[in-house]
Design an enzyme around this catalytic site. Structure first.
Site, PDB file in Angstrom:
ATOM      1  CG  HIS A 113      65.014  74.261  52.675  1.00  0.00           C
ATOM      2  ND1 HIS A 113      64.941  74.236  51.278  1.00  0.00           N
ATOM      3  CD2 HIS A 113      63.918  74.632  53.208  1.00  0.00           C
ATOM      4  CE1 HIS A 113      63.667  74.776  51.011  1.00  0.00           C
ATOM      5  NE2 HIS A 113      62.989  75.017  52.037  1.00  0.00           N
ATOM      6  CD  GLU A 117      68.795  70.849  50.800  1.00  0.00           C
ATOM      7  OE1 GLU A 117      68.049  70.948  51.905  1.00  0.00           O
ATOM      8  OE2 GLU A 117      68.505  70.878  49.608  1.00  0.00           O
ATOM      9  CB  CYS A 153      65.021  74.387  46.593  1.00  0.00           C
ATOM     10  SG  CYS A 153      65.578  75.276  47.835  1.00  0.00           S
ATOM     11  CB  CYS A 170      69.131  74.598  49.060  1.00  0.00           C
ATOM     12  SG  CYS A 170      68.177  74.335  50.396  1.00  0.00           S
TER      13      CYS A 170
END
Length: 167
Positions: free
Chosen positions: A52, A54, A82, A85
């Site tokens: 992801h 992040e 999410c 993260c």
């Protein structure tokens, strides 16, 4: 100031969409305003479900600074983080998270587990939901991406149904 950094994150999201990745972008800024890292999702490209935006900027910044603690830094991201993260944000001790679009299905800041509100959360960053221009732009690019993906899947299904033959 948030707007400039969200603009950079949005560019990363657009670049991710061009790579056929879910269009989420993130930038991580040092306390003095220096850019530490910028990335978009790379899950498909890297064949890594944890890639992801992040996570990628946290990893890059930690490597750049030579420390796992990113104290005083600020994360700007186009979509509500999410749970995975949010956990990484907490462990990295990021001071502030600014996100654009809300994510009622997968978000873990304002939705779902509300990660930073849990008593087991080790570190709680300042949370800023950047309503307005960047929220609507980020949400729109996500809607367009998934609309196109659904359309492609539908066409693929129709093509496979049309090419099948009964024996």
């Amino acid at each position: 100031m948030h707007s400039d950094f969200l603009a950079l994150a949005f560019l990363e999201a657009q670049t991710a969409a061009q790579r056929e990745e879910v269009p989420v972008g993130a930038v991580l800024m040092a306390a003095d305003g220096t850019l530490l890292a910028a990335s978009g999702n790379r899950i498909v490209e890297l064949r890594d479900p944890t890639a992801h935006a992040e996570i990628l900027v946290i990893r890059a910044a930690a490597a750049k600074l030579g420390t796992e603690r990113l104290v005083g830094s600020s994360l700007y991201v186009t979509l509500e983080p999410c749970a995975m993260c949010a956990g990484a944000i907490s462990m990295a001790r990021i001071a502030k998270v600014v996100f654009a679009a809300k994510d009622p299905k997968g978000g873990a800041v304002l939705h779902g587990p509300k990660f930073f509100e849990q008593p087991t959360c080790h570190h709680r960053p300042q949370i800023v939901h950047a309503e307005g221009e960047w929220e609507s732009k980020s949400a729109q690019v996500l809607r367009e991406f998934f609309r196109a993906r659904r359309s492609t899947l539908r066409l693929d299904e129709e093509a496979s149904l049309g090419s099948s033959t009964d024996i």
